[in-house]
Scaffold this motif. Sequence first.
Motif, PDB file in Angstrom:
ATOM      1  N   GLN A   1      28.224  45.061  36.460  1.00  0.00           N
ATOM      2  CA  GLN A   1      29.077  44.726  37.604  1.00  0.00           C
ATOM      3  C   GLN A   1      30.023  43.571  37.254  1.00  0.00           C
ATOM      4  N   ALA A   2      29.499  42.602  36.516  1.00  0.00           N
ATOM      5  CA  ALA A   2      30.333  41.471  36.095  1.00  0.00           C
ATOM      6  C   ALA A   2      31.441  41.944  35.158  1.00  0.00           C
ATOM      7  N   HIS A   3      31.107  42.871  34.244  1.00  0.00           N
ATOM      8  CA  HIS A   3      32.118  43.387  33.317  1.00  0.00           C
ATOM      9  C   HIS A   3      33.147  44.238  34.068  1.00  0.00           C
ATOM     10  N   TYR A   4      32.686  44.991  35.063  1.00  0.00           N
ATOM     11  CA  TYR A   4      33.588  45.809  35.883  1.00  0.00           C
ATOM     12  C   TYR A   4      34.608  44.901  36.597  1.00  0.00           C
ATOM     13  N   ASP A   5      34.124  43.794  37.168  1.00  0.00           N
ATOM     14  CA  ASP A   5      35.017  42.847  37.852  1.00  0.00           C
ATOM     15  C   ASP A   5      36.009  42.226  36.869  1.00  0.00           C
ATOM     16  N   TYR A   6      35.551  41.966  35.639  1.00  0.00           N
ATOM     17  CA  TYR A   6      36.441  41.425  34.607  1.00  0.00           C
ATOM     18  C   TYR A   6      37.573  42.411  34.302  1.00  0.00           C
ATOM     19  N   ILE A   7      37.223  43.716  34.206  1.00  0.00           N
ATOM     20  CA  ILE A   7      38.234  44.742  33.908  1.00  0.00           C
ATOM     21  C   ILE A   7      39.273  44.806  35.027  1.00  0.00           C
ATOM     22  N   LYS A   8      38.830  44.679  36.288  1.00  0.00           N
ATOM     23  CA  LYS A   8      39.769  44.706  37.419  1.00  0.00           C
ATOM     24  C   LYS A   8      40.784  43.559  37.288  1.00  0.00           C
ATOM     25  N   ARG A   9      40.298  42.374  36.918  1.00  0.00           N
ATOM     26  CA  ARG A   9      41.207  41.235  36.751  1.00  0.00           C
ATOM     27  C   ARG A   9      42.155  41.464  35.570  1.00  0.00           C
ATOM     28  N   MET A  10      41.621  42.052  34.489  1.00  0.00           N
ATOM     29  CA  MET A  10      42.437  42.309  33.297  1.00  0.00           C
ATOM     30  C   MET A  10      43.548  43.308  33.610  1.00  0.00           C
ATOM     31  N   VAL A  11      43.232  44.369  34.362  1.00  0.00           N
ATOM     32  CA  VAL A  11      44.236  45.379  34.718  1.00  0.00           C
ATOM     33  C   VAL A  11      45.342  44.749  35.551  1.00  0.00           C
ATOM     34  N   LYS A  12      44.967  43.891  36.492  1.00  0.00           N
ATOM     35  CA  LYS A  12      45.949  43.216  37.340  1.00  0.00           C
ATOM     36  C   LYS A  12      46.874  42.338  36.505  1.00  0.00           C
ATOM     37  N   GLU A  13      46.310  41.627  35.523  1.00  0.00           N
ATOM     38  CA  GLU A  13      47.106  40.743  34.674  1.00  0.00           C
ATOM     39  C   GLU A  13      48.048  41.526  33.764  1.00  0.00           C
ATOM     40  N   LYS A  14      47.555  42.648  33.191  1.00  0.00           N
ATOM     41  CA  LYS A  14      48.343  43.405  32.212  1.00  0.00           C
ATOM     42  C   LYS A  14      49.415  44.267  32.868  1.00  0.00           C
ATOM     43  N   THR A  15      49.107  44.876  33.996  1.00  0.00           N
ATOM     44  CA  THR A  15      50.018  45.851  34.601  1.00  0.00           C
ATOM     45  C   THR A  15      50.728  45.321  35.842  1.00  0.00           C
ATOM     46  N   GLY A  16      50.201  44.264  36.440  1.00  0.00           N
ATOM     47  CA  GLY A  16      50.776  43.751  37.665  1.00  0.00           C
ATOM     48  C   GLY A  16      50.378  44.535  38.898  1.00  0.00           C
ATOM     49  N   ARG A  17      49.517  45.551  38.718  1.00  0.00           N
ATOM     50  CA  ARG A  17      49.075  46.391  39.835  1.00  0.00           C
ATOM     51  C   ARG A  17      47.556  46.326  39.953  1.00  0.00           C
ATOM     52  N   THR A  18      47.071  46.492  41.174  1.00  0.00           N
ATOM     53  CA  THR A  18      45.628  46.526  41.399  1.00  0.00           C
ATOM     54  C   THR A  18      45.062  47.845  40.875  1.00  0.00           C
TER      55      THR A  18
END
Length: 488
Positions: A60-77
Amino acid sequence: MAIKSSIHIKPCKVTSSGPHNRRTAEYMRNIDKSKIYIVPELTANNEQWINPGFGNPDLQAHYDYIKRMVKEKTGRTMQEKERERKGKNGKIVKVAGCSPIREGVLLIRPDTTLADVKKFGEECQRRWGITPLQIFLHKDEGHWLNGQPEAGDRESFQVGEKWFKPNYHAHVVFDWMNHDTGKSRKLNEEDMTEMQSLASDILLMERGQSKSVTGKEHLERNDFIIEKQKEEMKRLDATRQYREHLLEMANQKVQEAENITLSLIKEVHQKEQQSENLDRAISEKRSKLNREKGSELLDAAVGWATGKSKAMKNKIEDLRREIVTHEETIERLQCKIQTMQNDHHRERMELEAKHLSELNRREAAHTEETTRLKNRILWQNHIIGCLGFLLLKTSDIFRKAVHTVIRFARDYYKPRFDTEQVSDIKSALNLFGNDKQSHRAAGDFLYITATQKGKLDNREQIKARREVDNVVEGQYDQQQKRGFSMRR
């Protein structure tokens, strides 16, 4: 028989994957003992590996990390849920949500090691960029057999008084994201076929056929266990039929033996009667010869008659011994029949108990699903009621349309909407959008709100439902074009 390679990859349920893979104490406590598919004594044979390059082992912690990474890289949720969009041809298509963490299940051999599966994961990362986060080898799962294993089954083994069919497999949890771009890896059907071949080569297993060839879909664990139980029940039914055939043949042999015994008893009685007649003849001859010819002729006659009588008595003894043999045979057959009948009765009772247990389980699951759906409907009706109340308070157009439907439904003699009423309803439908799908949803909402607001009875609900649907589907528009009224 060689084990065929197989891999099935699906989105990882991060909340439940860990407890199952790690065999946590709470997970083991919550397993239904009557349907247990894990042998706790074998859990010590399981192995696990956690990728040291990803620090926190909590998915779950890694999943939350990926969500933050996607937002940073693509600018989209990151889009997690399935959604709908209109394609170039105008049709509505469903777009699956992002699955950043996926879990693959591999069939393995009993002697497959953790190093073998790690090598498979490393090769997957090299070829497709999917990174293995966790690997678990499970050698304690399978299903219980109803009786002895089939001939040629070298995998099943005995645990206590029952036989267990193991299902050796491994779980590989992958990070499916490109951390440079923030986008998901795209693997096509050819890639998945190549992945299965890779598993076959590294794990030294026979190459399995893809589902595009066999036409078979992958079964989840519980469905797989149920299918295996059905196969076991079919095998038991065939065994039962064969035993019934043996029982019928044994009954025929008993009947034949009894007929032979009765025939022999009848023959013994006849021989005994002949022996008695012969003894009387000897006595009469002895008396006659004693009177007429003297002792010499008497001794000769007595010798002849005595020899014949002795032979007759020997024959009778042989027949008696044959009767005893047949009676012993009958007794053995009857014991065998009784044993077969007891086995058949016991297996039938076990099968009936199993069927009853499965039926109770399915009824409980059905009841639970029905309750869940009823609660969901109640909650939806509550939400619809709240939204309807809000619209009634804020929208004159919607409020007017609701009152139009209520008045029409209560009018016993009016079979259809008039032109003004149709216009009111269309105005309300257009509040929700201009396409047909939006109109259908708005029509349902309008009908439910009118039903609740006006407390319509069954007849009034049917009438309102029918005519609102006719407005939504354009039946009134067609009527205007044809220039005549709709008839029912």
